[in-house]
Write a protein that holds these residues in place. Structure first.
Motif, mmCIF file in Angstrom:
data_model
loop_
_atom_site.group_PDB
_atom_site.id
_atom_site.type_symbol
_atom_site.label_atom_id
_atom_site.label_comp_id
_atom_site.label_asym_id
_atom_site.label_seq_id
_atom_site.Cartn_x
_atom_site.Cartn_y
_atom_site.Cartn_z
ATOM 1 N N ALA A 63 0.827 -1.211 0.000
ATOM 2 C CA ALA A 63 0.000 0.000 0.000
ATOM 3 C C ALA A 63 0.858 1.256 0.000
ATOM 4 O O ALA A 63 0.343 2.368 -0.083
ATOM 5 N N ARG A 64 2.190 1.077 0.138
ATOM 6 C CA ARG A 64 3.061 2.265 0.184
ATOM 7 C C ARG A 64 4.393 1.969 -0.497
ATOM 8 O O ARG A 64 5.217 1.205 0.022
ATOM 9 N N ILE A 65 4.575 2.547 -1.661
ATOM 10 C CA ILE A 65 5.779 2.293 -2.450
ATOM 11 C C ILE A 65 6.520 3.609 -2.655
ATOM 12 O O ILE A 65 5.980 4.557 -3.239
ATOM 13 N N ASP A 66 7.744 3.666 -2.100
ATOM 14 C CA ASP A 66 8.503 4.919 -2.018
ATOM 15 C C ASP A 66 9.591 5.013 -3.087
ATOM 16 O O ASP A 66 10.121 3.998 -3.558
ATOM 17 N N HIS A 67 9.956 6.257 -3.379
ATOM 18 C CA HIS A 67 11.105 6.571 -4.244
ATOM 19 C C HIS A 67 12.311 6.885 -3.372
ATOM 20 O O HIS A 67 12.172 7.470 -2.288
ATOM 21 N N GLU A 68 13.511 6.493 -3.833
ATOM 22 C CA GLU A 68 14.779 6.884 -3.202
ATOM 23 C C GLU A 68 15.766 7.165 -4.334
ATOM 24 O O GLU A 68 16.283 6.231 -4.943
ATOM 25 N N VAL A 69 16.029 8.439 -4.630
ATOM 26 C CA VAL A 69 16.965 8.764 -5.711
ATOM 27 C C VAL A 69 18.406 8.577 -5.216
ATOM 28 O O VAL A 69 18.735 8.971 -4.093
ATOM 29 N N GLU A 70 19.243 7.932 -6.048
ATOM 30 C CA GLU A 70 20.602 7.606 -5.603
ATOM 31 C C GLU A 70 21.622 7.755 -6.737
ATOM 32 O O GLU A 70 21.321 7.468 -7.900
ATOM 33 N N LEU A 71 22.817 8.191 -6.373
ATOM 34 C CA LEU A 71 23.955 8.144 -7.287
ATOM 35 C C LEU A 71 24.375 6.681 -7.417
ATOM 36 O O LEU A 71 24.561 5.994 -6.405
ATOM 37 N N ALA A 72 24.513 6.199 -8.662
ATOM 38 C CA ALA A 72 24.909 4.805 -8.872
ATOM 39 C C ALA A 72 26.271 4.746 -9.553
ATOM 40 O O ALA A 72 26.576 5.538 -10.447
ATOM 41 N N VAL A 73 27.070 3.787 -9.099
ATOM 42 C CA VAL A 73 28.405 3.537 -9.638
ATOM 43 C C VAL A 73 28.305 2.314 -10.545
ATOM 44 O O VAL A 73 27.673 1.324 -10.180
ATOM 45 N N VAL A 74 28.906 2.399 -11.737
ATOM 46 C CA VAL A 74 28.963 1.229 -12.631
ATOM 47 C C VAL A 74 30.414 0.781 -12.726
ATOM 48 O O VAL A 74 31.295 1.579 -13.054
ATOM 49 N N MET A 75 30.664 -0.485 -12.432
ATOM 50 C CA MET A 75 32.039 -1.004 -12.417
ATOM 51 C C MET A 75 32.557 -1.225 -13.840
ATOM 52 O O MET A 75 31.804 -1.578 -14.748
ATOM 53 N N LYS A 76 33.865 -1.029 -14.003
ATOM 54 C CA LYS A 76 34.514 -1.257 -15.301
ATOM 55 C C LYS A 76 35.179 -2.631 -15.329
ATOM 56 O O LYS A 76 35.141 -3.336 -16.323
ATOM 57 N N SER A 77 35.810 -2.985 -14.217
ATOM 58 C CA SER A 77 36.575 -4.226 -14.200
ATOM 59 C C SER A 77 36.310 -4.986 -12.914
ATOM 60 O O SER A 77 35.688 -4.475 -11.982
ATOM 61 N N ARG A 78 36.777 -6.220 -12.899
ATOM 62 C CA ARG A 78 36.594 -7.059 -11.717
ATOM 63 C C ARG A 78 37.353 -6.461 -10.535
ATOM 64 O O ARG A 78 38.506 -6.052 -10.683
ATOM 65 N N ALA A 79 36.712 -6.402 -9.388
ATOM 66 C CA ALA A 79 37.355 -5.833 -8.202
ATOM 67 C C ALA A 79 37.162 -6.773 -7.023
ATOM 68 O O ALA A 79 36.033 -7.097 -6.655
ATOM 69 N N LYS A 80 38.279 -7.211 -6.469
ATOM 70 C CA LYS A 80 38.235 -8.128 -5.329
ATOM 71 C C LYS A 80 39.233 -7.621 -4.292
ATOM 72 O O LYS A 80 40.410 -7.452 -4.594
ATOM 73 N N ARG A 81 38.741 -7.313 -3.110
ATOM 74 C CA ARG A 81 39.588 -6.841 -2.004
ATOM 75 C C ARG A 81 40.490 -5.683 -2.425
ATOM 76 O O ARG A 81 41.714 -5.744 -2.258
ATOM 77 N N ILE A 82 39.888 -4.638 -2.975
ATOM 78 C CA ILE A 82 40.699 -3.481 -3.382
ATOM 79 C C ILE A 82 40.652 -2.400 -2.300
ATOM 80 O O ILE A 82 39.642 -2.209 -1.631
ATOM 81 N N THR A 83 41.760 -1.690 -2.158
ATOM 82 C CA THR A 83 41.819 -0.582 -1.208
ATOM 83 C C THR A 83 41.205 0.656 -1.863
ATOM 84 O O THR A 83 41.034 0.718 -3.092
ATOM 85 N N THR A 84 40.907 1.656 -1.051
ATOM 86 C CA THR A 84 40.179 2.834 -1.546
ATOM 87 C C THR A 84 40.913 3.525 -2.701
ATOM 88 O O THR A 84 40.276 3.999 -3.642
ATOM 89 N N GLU A 85 42.241 3.566 -2.671
ATOM 90 C CA GLU A 85 42.966 4.308 -3.719
ATOM 91 C C GLU A 85 42.909 3.621 -5.087
ATOM 92 O O GLU A 85 43.254 4.248 -6.093
ATOM 93 N N TYR A 86 42.483 2.352 -5.145
ATOM 94 C CA TYR A 86 42.378 1.663 -6.435
ATOM 95 C C TYR A 86 40.946 1.607 -6.967
ATOM 96 O O TYR A 86 40.697 1.035 -8.025
ATOM 97 N N VAL A 87 40.006 2.208 -6.227
ATOM 98 C CA VAL A 87 38.597 2.102 -6.624
ATOM 99 C C VAL A 87 38.351 2.786 -7.966
ATOM 100 O O VAL A 87 37.777 2.191 -8.895
ATOM 101 N N LYS A 88 38.788 4.038 -8.119
ATOM 102 C CA LYS A 88 38.439 4.827 -9.305
ATOM 103 C C LYS A 88 38.891 4.168 -10.606
ATOM 104 O O LYS A 88 38.194 4.228 -11.618
ATOM 105 N N GLU A 89 40.048 3.530 -10.605
ATOM 106 C CA GLU A 89 40.517 2.913 -11.852
ATOM 107 C C GLU A 89 39.694 1.673 -12.222
ATOM 108 O O GLU A 89 39.813 1.157 -13.331
ATOM 109 N N ASN A 90 38.880 1.199 -11.288
ATOM 110 C CA ASN A 90 38.009 0.052 -11.568
ATOM 111 C C ASN A 90 36.564 0.455 -11.852
ATOM 112 O O ASN A 90 35.704 -0.401 -12.025
ATOM 113 N N VAL A 91 36.303 1.771 -11.880
ATOM 114 C CA VAL A 91 34.936 2.262 -12.092
ATOM 115 C C VAL A 91 34.800 2.791 -13.518
ATOM 116 O O VAL A 91 35.644 3.546 -13.997
ATOM 117 N N LEU A 92 33.710 2.392 -14.197
ATOM 118 C CA LEU A 92 33.411 2.906 -15.539
ATOM 119 C C LEU A 92 32.839 4.319 -15.441
ATOM 120 O O LEU A 92 33.302 5.233 -16.133
#
Ligand code: MG
Length: 220
Positions: A63-92
């Motif tokens: 009976a109540r369906i809400d909206h939540e607008v959000e910034l979404a990140v799309v990944m470029k490459s596989r990322a497993k156990r990466i530290t914060t400084e390597y995040v951006k190079e793995n993001v499309l």
């Protein structure tokens, strides 16, 4: 799921959508919950994605369906156990995702200690788009983010109000589950969440990304 990258259509098929709950202080306050010490996560199924211009189907079970607008990140490459400084190079890049939530079903799940899968997982509960902006063309730390229903502002915030940064969120997730290319991460919503009704026209915008448009329609 067709989005634009530049002027080119791009078929986005993530293996998963990871979403962050309560990543804006004002939204945590309106939901009456404590501020998290680490990103709190849930999954939305890829089958919940809806392209720009589509129709969010409101199921009879809620009976109540809400909206939540959000910034979404799309990944470029596989990322497993990466530290914060390597995040951006793995993001499309970045896009807009509206995390549609059956609020009454979620409240019931919270009360009984059950997961949010049903409340968050219906088909069409993740409108996304209209385009992906490459990671190096945007400063995601300071973007106005808003949502209007039938032309009236319901949510207005800025990504500078996020509790956890994109780098912290992606690094944290990658220590739990491997992120695959094109996986989507929804980074939480500012305050002002509220219900949508049959026939509503919704516009969700983020500065320098664009405007995502969809309609709400009750399933009879
Ligand atoms: Mg959300």
């Amino acid at each position: 799921m067709i989005l634009l990258v530049g002027d080119r259509p791009f078929d986005l098929r993530p293996t998963k959508i990871v979403a962050v709950a309560r990543n804006y202080k004002a939204h945590a306050e309106e939901m009456n919950v404590d501020l998290p010490k680490e990103p709190s996560l849930f999954l939305k199924p890829p089958s919940s994605l809806l392209a720009n211009g589509g129709e969010v189907l409101l199921p009879q079970s809620s009976a109540r369906i809400d909206h939540e607008v959000e910034l979404a990140v799309v990944m470029k490459s596989r990322a497993k156990r990466i530290t914060t400084e390597y995040v951006k190079e793995n993001v499309l890049g970045y896009t807009i995702l509206v995390d549609i939530t059956a609020r009454d079903i979620q409240a019931e799940a919270k009360k009984s200690g059950m997961p949010w899968t049903v409340a968050k997982g219906y088909d069409t509960f993740a409108p996304i788009g209209p385009r992906i902006v490459p990671v190096d063309e945007i400063d995601e730390k300071n973007l106005d983010i808003w949502l209007k229903i039938n032309g009236v502002y319901k949510q207005r915030g800025n990504t500078n109000q996020m509790i956890f940064t994109v780098e912290e969120i992606v690094s944290h997730i990658s220590h739990i589950m491997t992120l695959e290319p094109l996986d989507v991460i929804a980074t939480g919503t500012p305050s002002g969440v509220g219900p949508m009704h049959d026939g509503d026209t919704i516009e969700a915008g983020i500065e320098n990304i664009g405007t995502l448009r969809f309609k709400a329609a009750r399933i009879h």
